[in-house]
Design an enzyme around this catalytic site. Structure first.
Site, PDB file in Angstrom:
ATOM      1  CE  LYS A 159      40.523 -37.392  15.253  1.00 34.18           C
ATOM      2  NZ  LYS A 159      40.069 -37.057  13.885  1.00 34.18           N
ATOM      3  N   GLY A 216      34.645 -31.528   8.600  1.00 33.94           N
ATOM      4  CA  GLY A 216      34.101 -31.541   7.250  1.00 33.94           C
ATOM      5  C   GLY A 216      33.521 -30.234   6.769  1.00 33.94           C
ATOM      6  CB  ALA A 269      38.142 -31.044  12.596  1.00 31.29           C
ATOM      7  CG  ASN A 285      39.056 -38.106   5.669  1.00 36.61           C
ATOM      8  OD1 ASN A 285      38.734 -39.045   6.364  1.00 36.61           O
ATOM      9  ND2 ASN A 285      38.953 -38.197   4.346  1.00 36.61           N
TER      10      ASN A 285
END
Length: 255
Positions: free
Chosen positions: A96, A157, A183, A205
């Protein structure tokens, strides 16, 4: 099925492995998510130091495809060096590409991302570049020969969800390679929406690792991605300005 660079996957959820409260929680979240592709930052892993614990030791690696990323790179040359390090470890030839152009927003650098992708393709990597929702840039990356496109829904995030679904839909519509929304996803609703737009997969994530209950959130994201994909395949009804009765009008008694 999800097809990337000659590899086939059943799950459309790609899961990041950073910032979990413990290895135990991380392992359980990975298990319940049923993700087959796990991504990690090469710079944060001691892949050559056996004495240092890392999450890889907690997993049955025969069940997963590892997707190293070049997080921390700010130039194409840095990204290429990190990718070579990952490949030298023998973990995987997929990479990635993540080249950050702004340390505050963590948005990708388009020029350096293009350069890094081209260089890594020439070296035989399976290249998955993290990019913005720029439709033209996505097309140029595909023209280079990348194996998937990974546009961000919003800053890494941030949990802001899909800030520009129109651009994402344009990218999905024009792409001949898988589009993986990467993301900014913060909730199962965001993940389902991405799949309803026609995305091939979603990479998560922080939405999982930062949740109050990461294990439960991993399961929620799995189900959201599955339901969003089913909704896309089923085909939603068209939007209308006025109501349309769902009950038949024929046979109604006259008063």
């Amino acid at each position: 099925m999800l097809h990337i660079g000659g590899k086939t996957f059943t799950s459309r959820l790609l899961l990041g492995t950073g910032k979990y409260p413990s290895f135990e929680v991380q392992k359980e979240a990975v298990n319940v998510s049923e993700a087959e592709i796990l991504t990690f930052a090469v710079r944060r892993m001691n892949i050559f130091e056996a004495s240092q614990p890392n999450f890889l030791e907690q997993l049955d690696l025969s069940k997963y495809t590892l997707l190293p990323n070049t997080a921390g790179a700010s130039t194409a040359d840095e990204a290429v060096r990190i990718a070579r390090l990952a490949k030298a470890s023998g973990l995987c030839d997929m990479i990635k590409v993540e080249v950050i152009g702004c340390s505050r927003s963590l948005l990708p650098d388009p020029v350096e991302t293009l350069k890094a992708s081209e260089m890594l393709l020439e070296e035989g990597f399976i290249v998955l570049p993290y990019t913005s929702d720029d439709v033209v840039l996505a097309r140029k990356l595909e023209e280079l020969g990348v194996h998937a496109i990974m546009p961000g829904a919003s800053p890494i995030g941030s949990g802001q969800g899909l800030l520009n679904p129109l651009n994402l839909s344009f990218i999905i519509e024009q792409a001949k390679v898988p589009v993986i929304i990467d993301a900014g996803v913060g909730s199962p609703k965001d993940a389902a929406y991405a799949m309803e737009l026609g995305a091939d997969a979603v990479l998560l994530n922080t939405a999982v690792s930062g949740a109050k209950d990461p294990v439960k959130m991993a399961k929620a994201m799995k189900l959201a991605i599955e339901s969003g994909r089913l909704g896309f395949e089923a085909g939603r009804i068209p939007l209308k300005n006025y109501g349309t009765a769902s009950s038949p009008q024929e046979g109604m008694p006259a008063f």
